[in-house]
Design a protein around this motif. Structure first.
Motif, short mmCIF file in Angstrom:
data_model
loop_
_atom_site.label_atom_id
_atom_site.label_comp_id
_atom_site.label_asym_id
_atom_site.label_seq_id
_atom_site.Cartn_x
_atom_site.Cartn_y
_atom_site.Cartn_z
N PRO A 57 -2.91 15.75 -19.26
CA PRO A 57 -1.79 16.75 -18.91
C PRO A 57 -0.67 15.79 -18.34
CG PRO A 57 -3.15 17.10 -17.37
CD PRO A 57 -3.89 16.26 -18.02
N ARG A 58 0.00 15.07 -19.06
CA ARG A 58 1.12 14.01 -18.51
C ARG A 58 2.10 14.61 -17.91
NH1 ARG A 58 -0.26 11.72 -23.74
NH2 ARG A 58 -1.29 9.89 -23.29
N ASN A 59 2.72 15.76 -18.35
CA ASN A 59 3.70 16.51 -17.27
C ASN A 59 3.39 17.73 -17.31
OD1 ASN A 59 4.89 17.70 -19.37
ND2 ASN A 59 6.03 16.02 -19.94
N GLY A 88 -8.16 19.42 -19.09
CA GLY A 88 -6.51 19.25 -19.76
C GLY A 88 -5.90 20.74 -19.36
N LYS A 89 -4.65 20.90 -19.83
CA LYS A 89 -3.84 22.19 -19.45
C LYS A 89 -3.45 22.85 -20.92
CE LYS A 89 -3.07 21.84 -14.82
NZ LYS A 89 -3.54 22.98 -14.08
N ARG A 90 -3.38 24.32 -20.69
CA ARG A 90 -2.92 24.92 -22.19
C ARG A 90 -1.65 25.39 -21.84
NH1 ARG A 90 -6.08 26.93 -25.79
NH2 ARG A 90 -7.92 27.08 -24.56
N CYS A 91 -0.87 25.31 -22.83
CA CYS A 91 0.56 25.72 -22.83
C CYS A 91 0.10 27.49 -23.06
CB CYS A 91 1.31 25.36 -24.08
SG CYS A 91 3.07 26.42 -24.09
N PRO A 92 0.86 28.34 -22.00
CA PRO A 92 0.67 29.76 -22.27
C PRO A 92 1.47 30.19 -23.65
CG PRO A 92 2.33 29.23 -20.57
CD PRO A 92 1.80 27.99 -21.16
N SER A 93 2.40 29.48 -24.26
CA SER A 93 3.16 30.17 -25.31
C SER A 93 2.57 29.95 -26.55
CB SER A 93 4.53 29.46 -25.19
OG SER A 93 5.33 29.99 -26.29
N CYS A 94 2.31 28.63 -26.67
CA CYS A 94 1.87 27.99 -28.17
C CYS A 94 0.45 27.54 -28.10
CB CYS A 94 2.50 26.65 -28.57
SG CYS A 94 2.21 25.06 -27.61
N THR A 131 0.90 -1.34 -0.02
CA THR A 131 0.08 0.10 -0.06
C THR A 131 0.70 1.17 -0.09
OG1 THR A 131 -1.67 -1.16 1.26
CG2 THR A 131 -1.88 1.28 1.44
N TYR A 132 0.79 2.18 -0.91
CA TYR A 132 1.51 3.40 -0.88
C TYR A 132 0.51 4.80 -1.42
CZ TYR A 132 1.36 2.18 -6.11
OH TYR A 132 1.10 1.87 -7.30
N ASN A 133 0.92 5.60 -1.24
CA ASN A 133 0.43 6.87 -1.33
C ASN A 133 1.08 7.61 -2.57
OD1 ASN A 133 -1.74 6.84 0.73
ND2 ASN A 133 -0.28 7.22 2.23
N TRP A 134 0.51 8.43 -3.64
CA TRP A 134 1.26 8.68 -4.40
C TRP A 134 0.70 10.54 -4.82
CZ3 TRP A 134 -1.27 9.78 -9.49
CH2 TRP A 134 -0.55 10.02 -10.24
N SER A 135 1.71 11.23 -4.71
CA SER A 135 1.38 12.63 -4.92
C SER A 135 1.18 13.11 -6.33
CB SER A 135 2.31 13.60 -4.14
OG SER A 135 2.20 14.89 -4.54
N ALA A 136 -0.18 13.42 -6.73
CA ALA A 136 -0.24 13.61 -7.99
C ALA A 136 0.27 14.77 -8.84
CB ALA A 136 -1.86 13.67 -8.48
N GLY A 137 0.52 15.87 -7.79
CA GLY A 137 1.06 16.85 -8.59
C GLY A 137 0.02 17.87 -9.04
N PRO A 138 0.31 19.22 -9.39
CA PRO A 138 -0.77 20.36 -9.87
C PRO A 138 -1.39 19.71 -11.19
CG PRO A 138 1.50 21.23 -9.75
CD PRO A 138 1.59 19.99 -9.25
N ASN A 139 -0.58 19.28 -12.01
CA ASN A 139 -1.32 19.21 -13.25
C ASN A 139 -2.33 17.95 -13.10
OD1 ASN A 139 -0.35 21.23 -15.04
ND2 ASN A 139 1.51 20.21 -14.35
#
Ligand SMILES: [Zn+2]
Length: 165
Positions: free
Chosen positions: A53-55, A40-46, A17-25
């Motif tokens: 949003p894998r990373n 999903g997430k949008r790139c602010p540049s392109c 049994t383990y806990n996983w921190s998903a992170g903000p995305n």
């Protein structure tokens, strides 16, 4: 247990049994799935929209992805595979279709099952929609979706729209 050759062998199921921190995305993505939404997430540049949003970084411009963007729920099949080979633990009747689905508003596709039609009728450009499991079965996972099924809408001709490239 066998000691015939001087070795002791044990067959014992184990679990970790383990806990996983998903992170903000991933957190907004997984929280969206818990409420029946594709976030999903949008790139602010392109301006490309990544779902899932894998990373946290746009691989095209190396910018940190910014705002949440709700995409789908409908999408378009961009490519697919008809699975005919049986394998251990298989739960789906053969043949079945695993497809890459570009959700409306997203710029990368996700993989999921296509059901409720014959495998030979699946085609690139086919419009599909999610069939969600009962909410009592939901968790923070794309497995909340039982499968995708055809909408009956006209096919989308891929690459015919203007937009981010
Ligand atoms: Zn970008």
């Amino acid at each position: 247990m066998s000691e015939a050759d001087g070795l002791v062998r044990l067959r014992q199921p184990i679990g970790v049994t383990y806990n996983w921190s998903a992170g903000p995305n991933a957190t907004s993505h997984l929280a969206g799935l818990m409420s029946g939404k594709f976030v999903g997430k949008r790139c602010p540049s392109c301006a490309l929209v990544y779902f899932p949003p894998r990373n946290g970084v746009c691989p095209k411009c190396a910018k940190i992805l910014a705002g949440d963007v709700e995409v789908g729920p409908k999408g378009t099949i961009t490519t697919f595979c008809i699975v005919n080979v049986p394998f251990l633990g298989q739960k789906i009747k053969l043949p079945y279709v695993a497809a890459q689905i570009l959700l409306d508003g997203a710029d990368i596709s996700m993989q999921h099952l296509i059901q409720e039609c014959e495998a030979e009728d699946v085609r690139i450009g086919m419009r599909v929609e999610p069939v969600w499991k009962d909410k009592s079965e939901w968790g923070p996972s794309l497995e909340n979706i039982q499968h995708f099924r055809p909408t009956g809408e006209p096919d989308r001709v891929m690459g015919s729209e203007s937009g981010a490239s």
